[in-house]
Design a protein around this motif. Structure first.
Motif, short mmCIF file in Angstrom:
data_model
loop_
_atom_site.label_atom_id
_atom_site.label_comp_id
_atom_site.label_asym_id
_atom_site.label_seq_id
_atom_site.Cartn_x
_atom_site.Cartn_y
_atom_site.Cartn_z
N HIS A 4 0.83 -1.20 0.00
CA HIS A 4 0.00 0.00 0.00
C HIS A 4 0.87 1.26 0.00
CE1 HIS A 4 -3.39 2.61 0.72
NE2 HIS A 4 -2.82 3.09 1.82
N LYS A 5 1.92 1.28 0.79
CA LYS A 5 2.81 2.44 0.84
C LYS A 5 3.54 2.63 -0.48
CE LYS A 5 3.57 2.54 5.84
NZ LYS A 5 4.58 2.43 6.93
N ARG A 6 3.93 1.51 -1.11
CA ARG A 6 4.58 1.60 -2.42
C ARG A 6 3.63 2.19 -3.46
NH1 ARG A 6 7.80 -4.18 -3.11
NH2 ARG A 6 9.33 -3.83 -1.42
N TYR A 7 2.37 1.77 -3.38
CA TYR A 7 1.36 2.27 -4.33
C TYR A 7 1.18 3.79 -4.15
CZ TYR A 7 -3.23 3.11 -6.39
OH TYR A 7 -4.29 3.62 -7.11
N LYS A 8 1.07 4.23 -2.89
CA LYS A 8 0.87 5.66 -2.63
C LYS A 8 2.07 6.47 -3.10
CE LYS A 8 -0.86 7.13 1.16
NZ LYS A 8 -1.13 7.38 2.59
N LEU A 18 -6.67 9.13 -5.50
CA LEU A 18 -6.43 9.61 -6.85
C LEU A 18 -7.04 11.00 -7.04
CD1 LEU A 18 -5.22 8.96 -9.61
CD2 LEU A 18 -7.40 7.90 -10.24
N ARG A 19 -8.20 11.22 -6.43
CA ARG A 19 -8.85 12.54 -6.53
C ARG A 19 -7.97 13.63 -5.92
NH1 ARG A 19 -13.94 15.01 -6.81
NH2 ARG A 19 -14.12 16.85 -5.47
N GLU A 20 -7.39 13.34 -4.76
CA GLU A 20 -6.51 14.32 -4.11
C GLU A 20 -5.29 14.60 -4.98
OE1 GLU A 20 -3.81 14.81 -0.03
OE2 GLU A 20 -5.27 13.17 -0.21
N LYS A 21 -4.73 13.56 -5.59
CA LYS A 21 -3.56 13.72 -6.45
C LYS A 21 -3.89 14.60 -7.66
CE LYS A 21 -0.35 10.99 -9.31
NZ LYS A 21 -0.83 11.43 -10.64
N THR A 23 -6.34 16.76 -7.96
CA THR A 23 -6.65 18.12 -7.51
C THR A 23 -5.37 18.91 -7.29
OG1 THR A 23 -8.72 17.40 -6.47
CG2 THR A 23 -7.80 19.51 -5.75
N LEU A 24 -4.39 18.30 -6.62
CA LEU A 24 -3.11 18.98 -6.39
C LEU A 24 -2.39 19.28 -7.70
CD1 LEU A 24 -1.78 17.05 -3.26
CD2 LEU A 24 -2.70 19.38 -3.36
N GLU A 25 -2.50 18.37 -8.66
CA GLU A 25 -1.89 18.61 -9.96
C GLU A 25 -2.56 19.79 -10.68
OE1 GLU A 25 -2.21 14.87 -11.93
OE2 GLU A 25 -0.36 14.05 -11.04
N LEU A 26 -3.90 19.89 -10.57
CA LEU A 26 -4.61 21.00 -11.18
C LEU A 26 -4.26 22.32 -10.51
CD1 LEU A 26 -8.13 19.37 -11.71
CD2 LEU A 26 -6.52 20.07 -13.50
N GLN A 27 -4.12 22.28 -9.18
CA GLN A 27 -3.68 23.48 -8.46
C GLN A 27 -2.30 23.92 -8.94
OE1 GLN A 27 -3.83 23.10 -4.20
NE2 GLN A 27 -5.98 22.50 -4.16
N TRP A 28 -1.38 22.97 -9.03
CA TRP A 28 -0.03 23.28 -9.48
C TRP A 28 -0.05 23.86 -10.89
CZ3 TRP A 28 3.09 22.17 -13.55
CH2 TRP A 28 4.44 22.49 -13.42
#
Length: 325
Positions: A4-8, A18-21, A23-28
């Motif tokens: 699980h940690k490797r996947y994250k 994935l949604r959080e990832k 969203t952060l990419e869109l913010q960046w």
């Protein structure tokens, strides 16, 4: 390292979903690409919540301003404004763009939290409000409500002027001094009296800002003490009080749960205190200003707290403050 940690780490870039990832990419992308390449980007001054107008110390922000397609004279020129998520901006703030003041009148609550989206409205007038000897120049947006009449009320023997206007302005410690009955001069020869204040329809809800106020004003007579040359209407509190006993705490009588408000009094060497309460804490900012911070516990909604101002260990004013959601 477990699977699980490797996947994250590899797929989610140390985010939780994935949604959080994404969203952060869109913010960046918005902050590092869009704000640096779009031709509609402007570097302008924007007030913080509760900052009553733009001054030399007001912060600068990079924003995107876009025309609203179906704009017309009724809208008094409104534009879409996009900013970084981190910018301290809310409904009721002012911006300075294209040699004009603009009022933030609406915030869109976005489903994807990649940027902030506001609507700003151009201010077409200033109200010069004199309070205890000091004049405050308040940017406002005025609508004419006398559209289908001649602005006269006919009595038995005479006709009196009863033109009506609606004034939009930011809700801040200075504009909250304007109460029902306050007189304002909109031109150099017409004075209006506030008859209704709508401070509950457009409310900020993120940083402690109280949003915008829409005040209904009715034309009234001119007094000898009105300053026609400087466009200042006279009110009972226009002049400096002769005695310190007239000191009062300036600030909102409502605070949102989990937020804060600043309060001040027109005298130095003031000590602020809160009556014993588990719902709030106090921070002294300087010798006449304090900050009241409300707990995030929802159990305090609907409760009241009392702020006390002292000078030379004597109480000069008390202010009751309601906690709301």
């Amino acid at each position: 390292m477990d699977l699980h940690k490797r996947y994250k780490k590899k797929v989610l870039n140390n985010t939780n979903t994935l949604r959080e990832k994404e969203t952060l990419e869109l913010q960046w992308y918005f902050e590092n690409v869009t704000l640096k390449t779009m031709p509609s980007v402007s570097h302008i001054q924007i007030t913080d919540p509760d900052e009553y107008t733009i001054t030399e110390t007001t912060k600068y922000c990079d924003v995107i301003l876009e025309d609203i397609t179906n704009n017309d004279k009724k809208a008094l020129d409104e534009k879409n404004m996009y900013t970084k998520i981190s910018e301290n901006i809310d409904v009721g703030c002012y911006i300075y763009f294209d040699s004009s003041f603009w009022l933030v009148i609406f915030k869109e609550h976005k489903t994807i939290n990649d940027k902030k989206h506001f609507i700003v409205r151009r201010c077409n007038q200033f109200v010069n409000y004199k309070y205890k000897g000091e004049v405050y120049k308040i940017p406002v947006s005025i609508e004419n409500l006398t559209m289908y009449s001649d602005g006269l009320a006919d009595g038995v023997n005479i006709s009196t002027e009863d033109a009506k206007r609606q004034i939009w302005y930011g809700n801040n410690p200075i504009t909250r001094l304007l109460k029902v009955g306050t007189r304002v001069m909109l031109t150099h020869n017409t004075v209006f009296r506030i008859t209704h204040i709508n401070d509950f329809e457009f409310v900020g809800n993120e940083t402690g800002s109280d949003g915008i106020i829409k005040a209904l004003v009715l034309q009234t007579g001119i007094l000898k003490k009105d300053d026609l040359e400087n466009n200042i209407a006279y009110n009972d509190n226009s002049e400096i009080a002769q005695e310190d006993e007239n000191l009062e705490i300036i600030g909102s009588d409502r605070i949102y749960v989990g937020s804060y408000k600043d309060y001040n009094i027109n005298k130095s060497s003031i000590l602020f205190e809160l009556e014993d309460t588990p719902y709030a804490k106090l921070e002294n900012i300087n010798d006449n200003t304090c900050r009241v911070i409300i707990s995030s516990n929802s159990n305090c909604i609907g409760k009241s707290i009392t702020l006390i101002a002292k000078n030379n260990n004597e109480v000069v004013d008390r202010k009751k403050i309601l906690i709301i959601s």
